[in-house]
Design a protein around this motif. Structure first.
Motif, PDB file in Angstrom:
ATOM      1  N   THR A   1     -48.509  -8.298 -21.155  1.00 31.70           N
ATOM      2  CA  THR A   1     -48.313  -9.578 -20.463  1.00 31.70           C
ATOM      3  C   THR A   1     -49.386 -10.575 -20.872  1.00 31.70           C
ATOM      4  O   THR A   1     -49.076 -11.743 -21.163  1.00 31.70           O
ATOM      5  N   ASP A   2     -50.635 -10.126 -20.904  1.00 28.13           N
ATOM      6  CA  ASP A   2     -51.724 -11.022 -21.334  1.00 28.13           C
ATOM      7  C   ASP A   2     -51.517 -11.478 -22.768  1.00 28.13           C
ATOM      8  O   ASP A   2     -51.701 -12.651 -23.098  1.00 28.13           O
TER       9      ASP A   2
ATOM     10  N   SER B   1     -48.232 -17.520 -26.105  1.00 28.57           N
ATOM     11  CA  SER B   1     -47.351 -18.633 -25.744  1.00 28.57           C
ATOM     12  C   SER B   1     -48.116 -19.946 -25.629  1.00 28.57           C
ATOM     13  O   SER B   1     -47.533 -21.011 -25.825  1.00 28.57           O
ATOM     14  N   VAL B   2     -49.397 -19.883 -25.297  1.00 26.96           N
ATOM     15  CA  VAL B   2     -50.196 -21.107 -25.219  1.00 26.96           C
ATOM     16  C   VAL B   2     -51.036 -21.312 -26.476  1.00 26.96           C
ATOM     17  O   VAL B   2     -51.944 -22.137 -26.500  1.00 26.96           O
TER      18      VAL B   2
ATOM     19  N   TRP C   1     -48.809 -14.086 -22.937  1.00 24.48           N
ATOM     20  CA  TRP C   1     -49.217 -15.360 -22.364  1.00 24.48           C
ATOM     21  C   TRP C   1     -50.153 -16.108 -23.307  1.00 24.48           C
ATOM     22  O   TRP C   1     -49.977 -17.302 -23.560  1.00 24.48           O
ATOM     23  N   TYR C   2     -51.173 -15.426 -23.834  1.00 22.58           N
ATOM     24  CA  TYR C   2     -52.095 -16.088 -24.765  1.00 22.58           C
ATOM     25  C   TYR C   2     -51.356 -16.584 -26.000  1.00 22.58           C
ATOM     26  O   TYR C   2     -51.663 -17.651 -26.531  1.00 22.58           O
TER      27      TYR C   2
END
Length: 70
Positions: A21-22, A28-29, A25-26
């Motif tokens: 998940t981390d 995706s940004v 997320w990283y």
């Protein structure tokens, strides 16, 4: 035995889910380099302090063996 294996598998799955998940997320940004830098820093610190602890324990074992009563 089976319950222990299932508990370990559950913990591994939970840790992997948090890691994945981390990472997603990283990514995706567009900051995946921050994630990999912190990951490699954590891995490096784990090995450095693990080595320091191994030296400390080894020194204590050597000293206890050397100072034991005969």
């Amino acid at each position: 035995m089976t319950l222990g294996v299932l508990a370990v598998l559950g913990m591994v799955f939970t840790m992997f889910a948090g890691f994945w998940t981390d990472w997603l997320w990283y990514r995706s940004v567009h900051y995946s380099s921050v994630f990999t830098t912190t990951l490699w820093t954590k891995i490096g610190l784990f090995f450095v302090f693990g080595l320091l602890m191994a030296v400390a324990v080894g020194l204590n074992i050597w000293l206890a063996h050397r100072l034991r009563p005969r």
